[in-house]
Design a protein around this motif. Structure first.
Motif, PDB file in Angstrom:
ATOM      1  N   GLU A  53      35.232 -43.449  -2.860  1.00 19.73           N
ATOM      2  CA  GLU A  53      36.068 -43.654  -4.046  1.00 19.73           C
ATOM      3  C   GLU A  53      35.480 -42.919  -5.248  1.00 19.73           C
ATOM      4  N   THR A  54      34.161 -42.995  -5.419  1.00 18.59           N
ATOM      5  CA  THR A  54      33.481 -42.305  -6.515  1.00 18.59           C
ATOM      6  C   THR A  54      32.142 -41.771  -6.017  1.00 18.59           C
ATOM      7  N   THR A  55      31.582 -40.831  -6.781  1.00 16.15           N
ATOM      8  CA  THR A  55      30.277 -40.274  -6.418  1.00 16.15           C
ATOM      9  C   THR A  55      29.159 -41.298  -6.622  1.00 16.15           C
ATOM     10  N   GLU A  56      29.466 -42.393  -7.319  1.00 10.58           N
ATOM     11  CA  GLU A  56      28.459 -43.427  -7.560  1.00 10.58           C
ATOM     12  C   GLU A  56      28.335 -44.411  -6.392  1.00 10.58           C
ATOM     13  N   ASP A  57      29.139 -44.237  -5.357  1.00 14.15           N
ATOM     14  CA  ASP A  57      29.081 -45.130  -4.189  1.00 14.15           C
ATOM     15  C   ASP A  57      27.836 -44.819  -3.350  1.00 14.15           C
ATOM     16  N   LEU A  58      26.670 -45.096  -3.911  1.00 18.57           N
ATOM     17  CA  LEU A  58      25.419 -44.701  -3.259  1.00 18.57           C
ATOM     18  C   LEU A  58      25.208 -45.416  -1.927  1.00 18.57           C
ATOM     19  N   ASP A  59      25.619 -46.674  -1.860  1.00 20.45           N
ATOM     20  CA  ASP A  59      25.430 -47.424  -0.621  1.00 20.45           C
ATOM     21  C   ASP A  59      26.294 -46.856   0.499  1.00 20.45           C
ATOM     22  N   LYS A  60      27.505 -46.440   0.123  1.00 22.50           N
ATOM     23  CA  LYS A  60      28.427 -45.891   1.121  1.00 22.50           C
ATOM     24  C   LYS A  60      28.022 -44.488   1.563  1.00 22.50           C
ATOM     25  N   ILE A  61      27.510 -43.705   0.614  1.00 25.07           N
ATOM     26  CA  ILE A  61      27.185 -42.322   0.941  1.00 25.07           C
ATOM     27  C   ILE A  61      26.001 -42.231   1.892  1.00 25.07           C
ATOM     28  N   GLN A  62      25.194 -43.294   1.976  1.00 20.70           N
ATOM     29  CA  GLN A  62      24.078 -43.290   2.908  1.00 20.70           C
ATOM     30  C   GLN A  62      24.559 -43.161   4.354  1.00 20.70           C
ATOM     31  N   VAL A  63      25.718 -43.694   4.641  1.00 19.14           N
ATOM     32  CA  VAL A  63      26.292 -43.555   5.982  1.00 19.14           C
ATOM     33  C   VAL A  63      26.630 -42.090   6.241  1.00 19.14           C
ATOM     34  N   ALA A  64      27.177 -41.419   5.214  1.00 20.33           N
ATOM     35  CA  ALA A  64      27.498 -39.994   5.350  1.00 20.33           C
ATOM     36  C   ALA A  64      26.233 -39.173   5.560  1.00 20.33           C
ATOM     37  N   GLU A  65      25.160 -39.539   4.877  1.00 18.77           N
ATOM     38  CA  GLU A  65      23.894 -38.829   5.034  1.00 18.77           C
ATOM     39  C   GLU A  65      23.376 -38.953   6.465  1.00 18.77           C
ATOM     40  N   LEU A  66      23.492 -40.132   7.032  1.00 19.89           N
ATOM     41  CA  LEU A  66      23.063 -40.335   8.415  1.00 19.89           C
ATOM     42  C   LEU A  66      23.942 -39.538   9.376  1.00 19.89           C
ATOM     43  N   ILE A  67      25.237 -39.536   9.132  1.00 20.92           N
ATOM     44  CA  ILE A  67      26.151 -38.758   9.980  1.00 20.92           C
ATOM     45  C   ILE A  67      25.770 -37.279   9.950  1.00 20.92           C
ATOM     46  N   SER A  68      25.415 -36.778   8.766  1.00 20.63           N
ATOM     47  CA  SER A  68      25.115 -35.347   8.621  1.00 20.63           C
ATOM     48  C   SER A  68      23.887 -34.927   9.409  1.00 20.63           C
ATOM     49  N   THR A  69      23.003 -35.863   9.730  1.00 22.19           N
ATOM     50  CA  THR A  69      21.821 -35.520  10.528  1.00 22.19           C
ATOM     51  C   THR A  69      22.185 -35.318  11.996  1.00 22.19           C
ATOM     52  N   VAL A  70      23.362 -35.788  12.398  1.00 20.21           N
ATOM     53  CA  VAL A  70      23.842 -35.611  13.771  1.00 20.21           C
ATOM     54  C   VAL A  70      24.907 -34.516  13.829  1.00 20.21           C
ATOM     55  N   ASN A  71      25.880 -34.589  12.922  1.00 22.29           N
ATOM     56  CA  ASN A  71      26.913 -33.560  12.801  1.00 22.29           C
ATOM     57  C   ASN A  71      26.912 -33.059  11.359  1.00 22.29           C
ATOM     58  N   PRO A  72      26.237 -31.934  11.096  1.00 24.55           N
ATOM     59  CA  PRO A  72      26.106 -31.455   9.710  1.00 24.55           C
ATOM     60  C   PRO A  72      27.393 -30.892   9.120  1.00 24.55           C
ATOM     61  N   ASN A  73      28.403 -30.684   9.955  1.00 27.27           N
ATOM     62  CA  ASN A  73      29.658 -30.106   9.460  1.00 27.27           C
ATOM     63  C   ASN A  73      30.532 -31.209   8.857  1.00 27.27           C
ATOM     64  N   ILE A  74      30.045 -31.791   7.751  1.00 26.70           N
ATOM     65  CA  ILE A  74      30.749 -32.902   7.112  1.00 26.70           C
ATOM     66  C   ILE A  74      30.822 -32.665   5.612  1.00 26.70           C
TER      67      ILE A  74
END
Length: 438
Positions: free
Chosen positions: A385-406
């Protein structure tokens, strides 16, 4: 005596290397952040250029190691470890601040940088090369055209890793102007100008070609009030120059008084040592570049959107200060200075253990989830929803370590697509081992 000191150095180097590895393995997302997503994606899809927010240097270094087999995440960790080892090898080979570098690299803040998927890890060896080149020029061992070539090359290399190296270019030229009567002044002035010309050409031939609105998008006058920026500057410098702990509690509390207090007292000690024990010409050059870099990093916040000053952003500029500081300490206390490195390693071990997560377990969970959904090899989006969603973006960071095309998406309509993930979609099916010190 020398044999004993060599054993101390070897022990410290081994402990630092082990801590670098543990630092990202005992983290729930492998020491990544939102910028890491962009770096790994850039490396994954290269030669396609999908953004100009970062120079090419760091993503290409990650790309290089992927040709040897590892994926983008593991390649980024190889880059960090290689940066650490190359600094020590270079300083040992050249007899240039070697023992100071051994202690410096053992500081918790710097081993944290080497374990991070961020460009600061790569820039530090090039800062060392730049400083060494400056020393040779000041001492008259490198002159005229050859000196200009190597100094200009080092400045251009720095800029191709981090844009903030523009401040080092400015400092180089200004240093030459201040010492205009010295024999070496023209080398610094001309090299600074060559670096400036490269920046202009880079802007028009690379940045504008792929994103002509880049500067307009990032420039914004009056972003933050001075009161806020000065507070962040004080806090950032106190954590940057705290030799034992570089992370304050974002929730506040009495522990922060100790963290900022140790850093502030260390800054006072640094200033006193530099006044009490006169700086050589070379040492003055190091400190001049550092102070100008810190000041420019502060003032640019008035019209350019950057993260608040912290140990990571200040690393290229604090690095020379730490080198000179440890040289003065070694001059006074000799081998006792190694105690600082060991104490910093111990505090790092304690912090890492208390805040530990389990990256390998989380990666395994995420890998199984993406494979089961057939999303491990396709371009993905992650909705926020916003760039301040730090808790949510951590999931994206973990995903990027497996599939970096995100890529991150802020469009609600994207959530209707199968290839767009959300925190809810992921955590509905897997459980992530999170540390309790967010």
């Amino acid at each position: 005596m020398k044999f004993k000191e060599r054993n101390i150095q070897i022990a410290m180097i081994i402990m630092t290397l082990v801590m670098i590895i543990l630092r990202f393995l005992l983290n729930e997302k492998g020491r990544t952040n939102p910028d890491s997503i962009r770096y790994m994606r850039f490396a994954h899809i290269f030669p396609t250029i999908d953004n100009t927010t970062t120079p090419l240097g760091y993503p290409l270094s990650i790309k290089f190691f992927t040709f040897l087999g590892p994926d983008e995440f593991w390649s980024s960790k190889i880059v960090g470890i290689a940066a650490f080892l190359s600094i020590l090898f270079f300083t040992w080979k050249k007899k240039f601040f070697f023992k100071e570098s051994v202690v410096l690299c053992a500081l918790f803040s710097f081993l944290s940088i080497y374990s991070y998927t961020m460009s600061e890890a790569l820039i530090l060896p090039f800062v060392m090369l730049f400083l060494y080149t400056g020393l040779l020029i000041i001492e008259g061992k490198l002159e005229k055209g050859k000196a200009i070539f190597y100094l200009s090359l080092s400045l251009i290399a720095l800029y191709n890793i981090r844009y903030s190296s523009l401040f080092i270019m400015a400092g180089t030229g200004l240093f030459g102007l201040i010492f205009i009567r010295r024999k070496y002044s023209k080398v610094f002035i001309i090299s600074g100008l060559i670096g400036g010309v490269f920046v202009v050409l880079y802007k028009f031939l690379f940045i504008d070609y792929f994103n002509e609105n880049y500067v307009n998008e990032f420039l914004e006058i009056g972003l933050h009030p001075t009161s806020k920026l000065l507070t962040e500057l004080f806090q950032g410098l106190c954590t940057t120059f705290n030799p034992f702990i570089h992370i304050a509690n974002p929730g506040g509390g009495i522990i922060n008084y100790a963290i900022y207090g140790i850093g502030f007292l260390n800054i006072i000690l640094i200033c006193w040592l530099f006044i009490r024990y006169q700086l050589s010409e070379t040492e003055f050059f190091f400190i001049f570049i550092s102070i100008l870099g810190i000041l420019c990093s502060y003032f640019i916040q008035y019209f350019y959107s950057v993260n608040p000053i912290d140990y990571r952003l200040m690393a290229p500029f604090s690095f020379p200060v730490w080198l000179v500081y440890f040289r003065k300490l070694f001059m006074i206390f000799d081998r006792k200075v190694y105690i600082i490195g060991f104490l910093s390693l111990i505090s790092g071990m304690l912090f890492t253990w208390l805040s530990k997560g389990n990256y390998l377990e989380n990666r395994k969970e995420m890998q199984q989830f993406l494979q089961s959904e057939k999303l491990d090899k396709v371009p993905l989006k992650f909705y926020l929803e916003t760039t301040e969603d730090l808790d949510k973006i951590q999931v994206a960071e973990l995903i990027s370590t497996v599939n970096p095309n995100i890529t991150l998406s802020f469009q609600p309509k994207d959530t209707l697509r199968r290839t767009t993930l959300t925190r809810y979609k992921v955590l509905q099916k897997i459980k992530i081992d999170k540390n309790k010190y967010q």
